[in-house]
Design a protein around this motif. Sequence first.
Motif, PDB file in Angstrom:
ATOM      1  N   UNK A  77       0.847  -1.191   0.000  1.00 52.30           N
ATOM      2  CA  UNK A  77       0.000   0.000   0.000  1.00 52.30           C
ATOM      3  C   UNK A  77       0.885   1.244   0.000  1.00 52.30           C
ATOM      4  N   UNK A  78       0.399   2.308  -0.616  1.00 53.27           N
ATOM      5  CA  UNK A  78       1.115   3.586  -0.601  1.00 53.27           C
ATOM      6  C   UNK A  78       0.777   4.338   0.679  1.00 53.27           C
ATOM      7  N   UNK A  79       1.809   4.842   1.316  1.00 54.98           N
ATOM      8  CA  UNK A  79       1.687   5.663   2.524  1.00 54.98           C
ATOM      9  C   UNK A  79       2.546   6.899   2.283  1.00 54.98           C
ATOM     10  N   UNK A  80       1.927   8.017   1.920  1.00 53.55           N
ATOM     11  CA  UNK A  80       2.697   9.104   1.326  1.00 53.55           C
ATOM     12  C   UNK A  80       2.098  10.459   1.656  1.00 53.55           C
ATOM     13  N   UNK A  81       2.933  11.480   1.582  1.00 57.72           N
ATOM     14  CA  UNK A  81       2.520  12.884   1.696  1.00 57.72           C
ATOM     15  C   UNK A  81       2.515  13.486   0.298  1.00 57.72           C
ATOM     16  N   UNK A  82       1.369  13.960  -0.131  1.00 55.11           N
ATOM     17  CA  UNK A  82       1.191  14.496  -1.479  1.00 55.11           C
ATOM     18  C   UNK A  82       1.210  16.016  -1.416  1.00 55.11           C
ATOM     19  N   UNK A  83       2.224  16.633  -2.002  1.00 58.89           N
ATOM     20  CA  UNK A  83       2.351  18.092  -2.028  1.00 58.89           C
ATOM     21  C   UNK A  83       2.191  18.572  -3.463  1.00 58.89           C
ATOM     22  N   UNK A  84       1.041  19.139  -3.781  1.00 59.27           N
ATOM     23  CA  UNK A  84       0.767  19.637  -5.114  1.00 59.27           C
ATOM     24  C   UNK A  84       0.848  21.158  -5.133  1.00 59.27           C
ATOM     25  N   UNK A  85       0.659  21.749  -6.314  1.00 62.60           N
ATOM     26  CA  UNK A  85       0.798  23.200  -6.452  1.00 62.60           C
ATOM     27  C   UNK A  85      -0.264  23.958  -5.678  1.00 62.60           C
ATOM     28  N   UNK A  86      -1.441  23.345  -5.466  1.00 59.95           N
ATOM     29  CA  UNK A  86      -2.550  24.054  -4.822  1.00 59.95           C
ATOM     30  C   UNK A  86      -2.809  23.576  -3.394  1.00 59.95           C
ATOM     31  N   UNK A  87      -1.976  22.692  -2.877  1.00 60.72           N
ATOM     32  CA  UNK A  87      -2.190  22.232  -1.511  1.00 60.72           C
ATOM     33  C   UNK A  87      -1.515  20.905  -1.253  1.00 60.72           C
ATOM     34  N   UNK A  88      -1.646  20.408  -0.040  1.00 60.00           N
ATOM     35  CA  UNK A  88      -1.042  19.129   0.319  1.00 60.00           C
ATOM     36  C   UNK A  88      -2.033  18.291   1.112  1.00 60.00           C
ATOM     37  N   UNK A  89      -1.736  16.994   1.153  1.00 62.28           N
ATOM     38  CA  UNK A  89      -2.586  16.049   1.880  1.00 62.28           C
ATOM     39  C   UNK A  89      -1.813  14.752   2.064  1.00 62.28           C
ATOM     40  N   UNK A  90      -2.334  13.865   2.886  1.00 65.19           N
ATOM     41  CA  UNK A  90      -1.786  12.534   3.050  1.00 65.19           C
ATOM     42  C   UNK A  90      -2.610  11.553   2.231  1.00 65.19           C
ATOM     43  N   UNK A  91      -1.958  10.494   1.758  1.00 63.91           N
ATOM     44  CA  UNK A  91      -2.671   9.486   0.964  1.00 63.91           C
ATOM     45  C   UNK A  91      -2.280   8.096   1.439  1.00 63.91           C
ATOM     46  N   UNK A  92      -3.281   7.256   1.613  1.00 61.20           N
ATOM     47  CA  UNK A  92      -3.100   5.834   1.901  1.00 61.20           C
ATOM     48  C   UNK A  92      -3.968   5.102   0.879  1.00 61.20           C
ATOM     49  N   UNK A  93      -3.381   4.750  -0.262  1.00 58.93           N
ATOM     50  CA  UNK A  93      -4.178   4.178  -1.340  1.00 58.93           C
ATOM     51  C   UNK A  93      -3.332   3.206  -2.144  1.00 58.93           C
TER      52      UNK A  93
END
Length: 812
Positions: free
Chosen positions: A194-210
């Motif tokens: 499973x992916x356990x990651x911090x997603x930092x995009x141009x318009x914001x950030x979030x955590x993802x478990x997918x």
Amino acid sequence: MRSRHLLLAAVSAGALLQLPAFAAAQAQEAGASANEVEELVVTGTRTPGRTRLDTIAPVDVIGGQALARQGSGAELAQALSNLTPAIDFPRPAITDGTDHVRPATLRGLAPDQTLVLINGMRGHIGALVNINGSIGRGSTAFDLNSIPTVAVERVEVLRDGASAQYGADAIAGVINLRLREARSGGGATYNYGIYNTDVDTARGDRKAHDGLTQSVSAWQGLPLGKDGFLTVMGEYVNRHPTNRSDYVNLASAPDYGRPVVLGRYGDPKLESSAIYLNAGLPVSETWSLYGYGGYQHRDSESAATARTYNNSNNVPAVYPGGFLPIIATEIDDYNIAGGIKGELGGFATDLGVSYGKNKLEYTIKNTINSTYGAASPRTFKAGGLDYDQFLVNLNMSKGFDLGLIEPTNLGFGLEYREEGFSVHQGEPASYTKGPLTGAPVSQGFGGFRPSNVVDKTRHNVSAYLDLEGKLTERLSFDAAARYEDYSDFGSKVTGKLAARFDVDDALALRAAISSGVKAPALQQQYFSYTATNNVATPTGSILVESGTFTVDSPIAVALGAKPLKAEESMNYSAGIVFHTGPFELTIDAYQIDIDDRIVLSENLPNPSTPAATAAVITGLLQNYGVSAARFFLNGVETRTRGVDIVGRYKLETETAGRYDFTVAANFNGTDVRKTPSLPTITNVSQPPFLFDRGNVLTYEEGTPNQKFVFNTDWSLGDFGVTAKATYYDSVLVPNNNPTLDYETGHRTIVDLEGRYKLGPAGLALGVNNLFDQYPRETPALINSPSGSIGFPSYSPFGFNGRFLYARVSYNW
């Protein structure tokens, strides 16, 4: 820039000669015996008894256990990319069918310029042609992920032009998938990740478990007669989708009232099952029967560009908050082959027959045809593609005494190949216009129309001659020639000369020159379609209805199309092989010149098309229901130069275990030397609008100029650890408007795995991308209002982040 890359290659080679702790990319698994470096190969040579360090051309050998230890689930293409720096496997998203059939590249060339063999026989390409904005745009290639990893005993990668030896398409090289052979024993493996990651995009950030991935694979060897074998292999994979979309641009969609991720950008949802058989049966002292067969079924779902609530093609009464079209595919892939081999009149003889088929069906879900309003269906059968290949080949070889130092091996053969390609239409509501205004297609992927339907076949006959031997005790040579005649575009002759000089027992020099050819695929000649494409502009992305037209259609001819002809190449290579004791090193430099490359033209008109030309083109398109058109054409000439460096060092200790240090590097650069000539559409001065800046730079800077793999395997008793670091050079994400260019950035991806054996059972825990590295995010300015594209699909290592996994295995 290219000279700098070659200088870096030379410096790296010097460092490797002084640091024997570095080693080969084709990492043999920990616990392998020392004599594995003498493993015999059958790719790139027709002389029995060659080892991978004895070959005249460079051949990588990758073991099945090494493939299984990559932690990337069931994807063979990803595992090969992890282990061989010359192979890249980007992970595009929102590219229609390419999301489901992702192409791999060798030495930065097109995916269809590498020939893939299964047990030495030509494999069939996929039905899909890549028509959208991915690496390999315009190509149609073998789907490496159609072969389950559990079925592969080893992979031999010939990194040299080989059209004269193996036939058309082998411009970059050959990948030979050798299936597992066993008459006893077996094993089963369960993977969970499973992916356990911090997603930092141009318009914001979030955590993802997918991206939860589970797979079960097993194999069993069975006796067949007294000395034969039948190996049965199967695999089941279930993978949840990943999502790395950016947030919706609230400035253009204020009614959402809060940050929201509307798109889905990442790996598709996947469920696949496959079964493969491989068999051999001696029928006399000199003759044996052989055969293999396999079937894979894949159900896959990816997303198209999300539509915001105020999209002109939305029906707010149905989707008040906007909608996310889902492109679902059903892919069936078949392989069956059989033959007989033995000795006939002193000649080693092999007569084989094979048939392969690839079928892709589209279903579009959660969508709408806005011209029917609220009465529109939400799910559409959009049609599909079929491709099949029938093959008969005869190969014969024998050693002859020509008065040289040893007998010269003469190989010759004949091959007959028949191909078929067809397109069948979708249900009418997926492409017809209703009573209202709007886009008259199922949004995300319009169905194939009656005008797109084709059913075409062709055949070709080829013959080859191959001489391999020694002029002196130290000087080996190989000379090959091949004649191919196609029913649809004529005949071609290719040739190859190669030599190797063994300076002493430790050092050898090798070089080759060869010509190559790649025939225009049936898909490139006869595929047509209307699609919605995401086009970047200085004010943001827009959706454009674009038609792909066959080269003989009136609109394509008016825009400059001509009948397609074969690509032609010249390959030059030179290298060294050095091995002493536990240390080995190979360095191979190459140059590949390709003329008349088959490419997909620009969407015409586009934002960089001069106004006068755009007005003429728009007038031509009015009767075809599209705002832009494109087609396949020849005319691009490229030169690719590079250096492959691979080395290995083994260290055996009495108390601290065994260490297998490995390193490999690929330096690679392509220059576009010519673009297609222009038709006379208006009298104004024309830019190169058939193949513009964005596509040129994709060829030149869309794949890494440098890639390094550093690997260490350690084992002590029942314990083992693998640590790997892969460095990827930054690649450019280009556009026809240079102000919209951006780069992925330089990144180093670290993978770590620990293993423990308990008798016949084994447990492994690992992490891919330990430090959660991402490419640079897609700039907010050029992302769509829905924020669908969070990261560049050109990223050579993907954009999913950290992946945690466990593997349990049991062998008997």
